[in-house]
Design a protein around this motif. Structure first.
Motif, PDB file in Angstrom:
ATOM      1  N   ALA A  36       0.841  -1.203   0.000  1.00  0.00           N
ATOM      2  CA  ALA A  36       0.000   0.000   0.000  1.00  0.00           C
ATOM      3  C   ALA A  36       0.876   1.253   0.000  1.00  0.00           C
ATOM      4  O   ALA A  36       0.593   2.230  -0.698  1.00  0.00           O
ATOM      5  N   LEU A  37       1.961   1.194   0.779  1.00  0.00           N
ATOM      6  CA  LEU A  37       2.865   2.352   0.848  1.00  0.00           C
ATOM      7  C   LEU A  37       3.515   2.638  -0.509  1.00  0.00           C
ATOM      8  O   LEU A  37       3.637   3.799  -0.914  1.00  0.00           O
ATOM      9  N   VAL A  38       3.910   1.580  -1.211  1.00  0.00           N
ATOM     10  CA  VAL A  38       4.541   1.759  -2.515  1.00  0.00           C
ATOM     11  C   VAL A  38       3.599   2.511  -3.448  1.00  0.00           C
ATOM     12  O   VAL A  38       3.971   3.502  -4.089  1.00  0.00           O
ATOM     13  N   VAL A  39       2.342   2.054  -3.491  1.00  0.00           N
ATOM     14  CA  VAL A  39       1.375   2.672  -4.393  1.00  0.00           C
ATOM     15  C   VAL A  39       1.120   4.121  -3.985  1.00  0.00           C
ATOM     16  O   VAL A  39       1.121   5.040  -4.816  1.00  0.00           O
ATOM     17  N   LEU A  40       0.937   4.321  -2.683  1.00  0.00           N
ATOM     18  CA  LEU A  40       0.670   5.666  -2.179  1.00  0.00           C
ATOM     19  C   LEU A  40       1.840   6.610  -2.493  1.00  0.00           C
ATOM     20  O   LEU A  40       1.655   7.708  -3.033  1.00  0.00           O
ATOM     21  N   ASN A  41       3.052   6.146  -2.180  1.00  0.00           N
ATOM     22  CA  ASN A  41       4.237   6.965  -2.445  1.00  0.00           C
ATOM     23  C   ASN A  41       4.381   7.292  -3.924  1.00  0.00           C
ATOM     24  O   ASN A  41       4.742   8.395  -4.297  1.00  0.00           O
ATOM     25  N   PHE A  42       4.089   6.280  -4.750  1.00  0.00           N
ATOM     26  CA  PHE A  42       4.198   6.474  -6.191  1.00  0.00           C
ATOM     27  C   PHE A  42       3.390   7.698  -6.626  1.00  0.00           C
ATOM     28  O   PHE A  42       3.882   8.570  -7.331  1.00  0.00           O
ATOM     29  N   PHE A  43       2.139   7.765  -6.149  1.00  0.00           N
ATOM     30  CA  PHE A  43       1.290   8.876  -6.568  1.00  0.00           C
ATOM     31  C   PHE A  43       1.677  10.182  -5.877  1.00  0.00           C
ATOM     32  O   PHE A  43       1.636  11.248  -6.483  1.00  0.00           O
ATOM     33  N   LEU A  44       2.069  10.076  -4.609  1.00  0.00           N
ATOM     34  CA  LEU A  44       2.475  11.287  -3.878  1.00  0.00           C
ATOM     35  C   LEU A  44       3.632  11.989  -4.584  1.00  0.00           C
ATOM     36  O   LEU A  44       3.618  13.203  -4.793  1.00  0.00           O
ATOM     37  N   ILE A  45       4.633  11.204  -4.977  1.00  0.00           N
ATOM     38  CA  ILE A  45       5.813  11.797  -5.608  1.00  0.00           C
ATOM     39  C   ILE A  45       5.443  12.448  -6.932  1.00  0.00           C
ATOM     40  O   ILE A  45       5.901  13.530  -7.257  1.00  0.00           O
ATOM     41  N   ARG A  46       4.562  11.766  -7.687  1.00  0.00           N
ATOM     42  CA  ARG A  46       4.204  12.307  -9.001  1.00  0.00           C
ATOM     43  C   ARG A  46       3.370  13.579  -8.886  1.00  0.00           C
ATOM     44  O   ARG A  46       3.185  14.292  -9.851  1.00  0.00           O
ATOM     45  N   MET A  47       2.817  13.824  -7.706  1.00  0.00           N
ATOM     46  CA  MET A  47       2.019  15.040  -7.552  1.00  0.00           C
ATOM     47  C   MET A  47       2.900  16.278  -7.445  1.00  0.00           C
ATOM     48  O   MET A  47       2.432  17.395  -7.663  1.00  0.00           O
ATOM     49  N   ALA A  48       4.176  16.105  -7.123  1.00  0.00           N
ATOM     50  CA  ALA A  48       5.071  17.264  -7.044  1.00  0.00           C
ATOM     51  C   ALA A  48       5.321  17.794  -8.451  1.00  0.00           C
ATOM     52  O   ALA A  48       5.414  17.017  -9.395  1.00  0.00           O
ATOM     53  N   PRO A  49       5.415  19.122  -8.603  1.00  0.00           N
ATOM     54  CA  PRO A  49       5.647  19.680  -9.945  1.00  0.00           C
ATOM     55  C   PRO A  49       7.047  19.347 -10.449  1.00  0.00           C
ATOM     56  O   PRO A  49       7.948  19.092  -9.666  1.00  0.00           O
TER      57      PRO A  49
END
Lengths: 323, 517
Positions: free
Chosen positions: A18-31
């Motif tokens: 779950a953390l991998v998936v969450l982190n994946f999207f969190l990082i991509r949200m940064a400009p």
């Protein structure tokens, strides 16, 4: 107990995923993206160059496809390839891991040993000048920002007194071997490890002291005293041991940060560890590397939670494993 | 002359002659330098960021080097001729140059390098557009034939712009994944030896370097120290001897330069001439109005910024070209600090206090302070400024997507208006998604034509006239607000001699440097 551990590991794997998936999207949200950063560092970059980079990194693929590829890699224990450093993420992390573990491990040992020692002393001599000194010192180190302590330590011990080196892991170019090498690394280790250690040392001292003062009033201590046990034995075997449970909880939390928690200290002291690697990966939007460090850190936190639970039991046998 | 005087002058003569002997370059020694940030790779053909160029300039070489006046000097080419029509450039290569693995360097490597760089090097690709063909009549001769005369051509052979790549290692491989990228092989004065990621990079002397008697220094260690304050401390405590330009915050420079045995120089940036300006969004908002842009120029106290933020280093910019590069002219409209004039222009521009978003450059404290100072200047004349906070990737994205009103930046000029200046003003360079082109969105057919003509005009005198005209028009139009010609001081122990000898400074390597003992 085996089934307890097995269950906990199974849960940990789900959490990690779950953390991998969450982190994946969190990082991509940064400009911004790594292609732009790399072009930026080069001070030039036409459309062809940016397109080449994005294609090479797979950034031209839709996000779900990128996630799928990443998770597929993780499942086969492949952490991917670092965009900027052109090396497998696992190699980069393994290169840096020993330095970080040495640093945070030393800090952990220092803070735990001295924290409990000072806390116990303060409790034992509660109300005296020794207690006041320890309590005030602990409060100061607890409240002072780490980077400031680090800079002051450098100013005093490196610049003014010239006793200890101010940066790095070893004396570059000296080619020490054997004992000389160990001593050299140790000299480099003192300032950063103490810097990290001070904060936790203060926390442990305060917690040990408070907890011991609470336990000392309990009935079983009175019983022990009535039995005629010496004061030292009472303090050590009955009071301290019972007072340590909250300290273990806190130590478990600190242990969880052993891998990723030293960003600031590693940066100030140019310590070649994971914290810096992570920070640089963030600034360069090196997604795979950043995710890789996150995965390793998360796994570490989960592992230490499990270990903490096991330690609880050995400190206080009354605690049982509920399955 | 009395006897005593004669004796005295004899003694002085003796002293002079011994000191003259003592001043000759000495062999040996180790130099410790700082590198920031850690380069991603040292393979100069694939990666051209600042730290890579700074270290790899010791490993790789270009055909030419450039003096501080930007005149070409021999590098891997010992001589060159240009045909009368300005279309054919013939280079004679030095004899006896070898790659670090012992293989000879020949004209075949030059041909290969051109093909290699066309694929991988964004700037080289641009520099080579006028190239029709390149041939090697023999082992040590290379002939470049251009489609038409291209004045800046003689200026594109510096090591960072056109590094020579070993054919025998890269031919027929996938350049980007070649394992040799981790152990770069060049012809330069120093060879790659060791890289402890996160700690240091070590280079050692090339014993068979083609310039006899060079290099003098045995080893160079480049220390990776991520924190700016820690870098100054490393110098202060004697652990490093060289702080290349930009490695410490500018406000530390005065303190460090007062240390014993410390030399500071601003030289070595002539080729790059980092030129800083504010990108003004010419498309929308108040900055789309020419009067408003001119008002900005009058409102900003640039010489105070130079003195306070940059400790007096650098020069107030007068226009699109830096004063060190070719065809610069100072004969352009002047914008001295004049808040009253700025206010009057704002009124003319009919500015009603609309919000203006300002994007500082996230490159450390100095830039942050500069942005705050400019904000203050602008507020003083009644401009409503809002600061935007970003990190580097965020800055790149905002600028690339034109999502700003005023943005700080600086760009290199590469010695010639056709190489490093025009790209910021011609309309063909307006393209979303890159922060290195005409980001402000300025479009003027006259300027487009001038820069197009200037690049290929022949002979050189004709180019000068064209660029003078372009500079005048641009300064009148203020597509961007020019700030300073930056100068990043190089701080060294005075015992490190002869470090900066050419127009690209430390990036040209430590080939001529030596250490006084």
């Amino acid at each position: 107990m085996i089934s307890f551990i097995a269950q906990r590991i199974a849960k940990a794997i789900v959490v990690l995923f779950a953390l991998v998936v969450l982190n994946f999207f969190l990082i991509r949200m940064a400009p911004g993206d790594p292609a732009l950063v790399m072009a930026g560092e080069a001070g030039a970059g036409d459309q062809v160059f940016l397109a080449q980079l994005r294609e090479k990194f797979g950034l031209d693929q839709p996000l779900p496809v990128q996630l799928f590829l990443y998770v597929k890699g993780i499942l086969s224990l492949d952490l991917g390839f670092s965009f900027r450093q052109q090396m497998p993420v696992a190699t980069l992390i393994l290169q840096r891991l020993p330095a970080t573990l040495l640093l945070t491990g030393t800090a952990f040992a220092i803070s735990l040993a001295f924290g409990i020692l000072f806390g116990a002393l303060a409790a034992r001599f509660a109300g005296t000048w020794a207690d006041t000194t320890i309590t005030v010192a602990a409060l100061i180190f607890y409240a002072t920002p780490l980077f400031w302590v680090a800079l002051m330590a450098i100013l005093l011990f490196s610049v003014t007194l010239d006793w200890l080196p101010s940066f790095g892991y070893e004396t570059v170019g000296a080619n020490y071997t054997g004992l000389a090498h160990v001593l050299d690394v140790a000299a480099h280790l003192i300032l950063p490890a103490t810097t990290i250690g001070l904060f936790f040392m203060a926390t442990y001292a305060r917690m040990t002291r408070a907890s011991m003062l609470e336990v000392v009033r309990l009935d079983f201590v009175k019983t022990a005293r009535a039995k005629g046990l010496s004061d030292t034995v009472i303090q050590r075997r009955h009071v301290l041991r019972n007072a340590l449970l909250p300290v273990v909880t806190l130590a478990g939390l600190q242990a969880g940060t052993l891998v990723g928690g030293a960003v600031l200290t590693e940066t100030v002291f140019a310590w070649p560890g994971i914290g810096r690697l992570m920070y640089e990966a963030l600034l360069q939007r090196d997604y795979n590397l950043l995710l890789g460090v996150f995965v390793v850190c998360s796994a570490m936190v989960l592992a230490f939670n499990l270990i903490t639970d096991l330690v609880y039991r050995s400190v206080d046998p009354r605690i049982e494993f509920a399955s | 002359m009395s006897k005593r005087k004669i004796l005295m002058s004899f003694a002085v003569l003796c002293m002079l002659s011994t000191s003259a002997v003592a001043e000759g370059p000495k062999a040996g020694g180790v130099v410790n330098a700082v590198i920031q940030p850690e380069p991603p790779s040292l393979m100069m053909g694939l990666v051209q960021n600042g730290p890579t160029q700074m270290i790899a300039g010791n490993i790789y070489e270009g055909l030419l080097r450039y003096s501080p006046k930007l005149d070409p000097l021999p590098g891997l080419a010992e001589s060159w001729t240009v045909s009368e029509d300005g279309k054919i450039y013939t280079f004679k290569l030095v004899k006896g140059a070898t790659w670090h693995d012992g293989k000879p360097f020949t004209s075949a490597d030059v041909l290969f390098s051109i093909e290699f760089l066309k694929q991988t090097h964004a700037r080289a690709r641009g520099n080579l557009v006028q190239l029709d063909k390149v041939e090697a009549p023999d082992q040590s001769t290379v002939v470049f034939t251009l489609k038409q005369p291209f004045g800046p051509f003689i200026g594109i052979f510096e090591v960072g712009s056109l590094p020579m790549i070993p054919k025998h290692i890269y031919e027929g491989t996938d350049f980007k994944t070649n394992p040799a990228n981790n152990t770069p092989i060049g012809t330069g004065p120093f060879m790659f030896r060791e890289w402890q990621k996160g700690s240091f990079i070590r280079l050692v002397k090339n014993p068979s370097y083609h310039v006899k008697g060079k290099p003098n220094i045995d080893e160079i260690y480049w220390h990776v120290i991520p924190d700016a304050a820690a870098r100054s401390v490393a110098y202060e405590t004697g652990k490093v001897d060289v702080l290349p330009g930009g490695s410490v915050e500018n406000f530390d420079v005065p303190r460090l330069s007062k240390l014993k045995n410390t030399c500071v120089t601003g030289a070595g940036w002539e080729f790059f001439s980092p030129h800083s300006w504010l990108w003004l969004n010419n498309r929308a908002g108040p900055t789309a109005n020419k009067k408003f842009r001119q008002a900005l120029m009058f409102a900003i106290d640039r010489s105070m910024a130079k003195d306070v933020v940059w400790n007096g280093l650098g020069k107030v910019a007068t226009g699109p070209s830096g004063s060190a590069i070719k065809y610069y002219t100072g004969a352009v409209p002047k914008y001295d600090y004049d808040p009253a004039k700025a206010k009057a222009l704002l009124k003319e521009a009919n500015y009603k206090g609309e919000k203006v978003r300002m994007l500082p450059l996230p490159y450390g404290e100095t830039w942050q302070r500069w942005a705050e100072m400019v904000k203050q200047n602008l507020q003083d004349v009644g401009i409503n400024v809002e600061m935007m906070a970003t990190d580097v990737p965020g800055w790149n994205q905002k600028v690339s997507e034109w999502d700003y009103d005023i943005a700080f930046t600086y760009l290199y000029q590469y010695g010639d208006p056709a190489l490093g200046v025009g790209r910021n003003y011609v309309s063909s360079q307006i393209a979303k998604g890159s922060p290195f082109n005409n980001v402000e969105g300025y479009s003027n057919p006259e300027i487009d034509k001038l820069f197009a003509d200037g690049a290929v005009a022949f002979p050189d005198a004709a180019r000068g006239e064209i660029y003078a005209k372009a500079q005048k028009i641009l300064v009148e139009d203020v597509p961007v607000a020019w700030m300073l010609e930056l100068q990043f001081p190089t701080i060294t122990r005075c015992s490190v001699k002869n470090l900066i000898t050419t127009g690209i400074g430390v990036n040209d390597g430590f080939r001529d440097a030596w250490i006084e003992k």
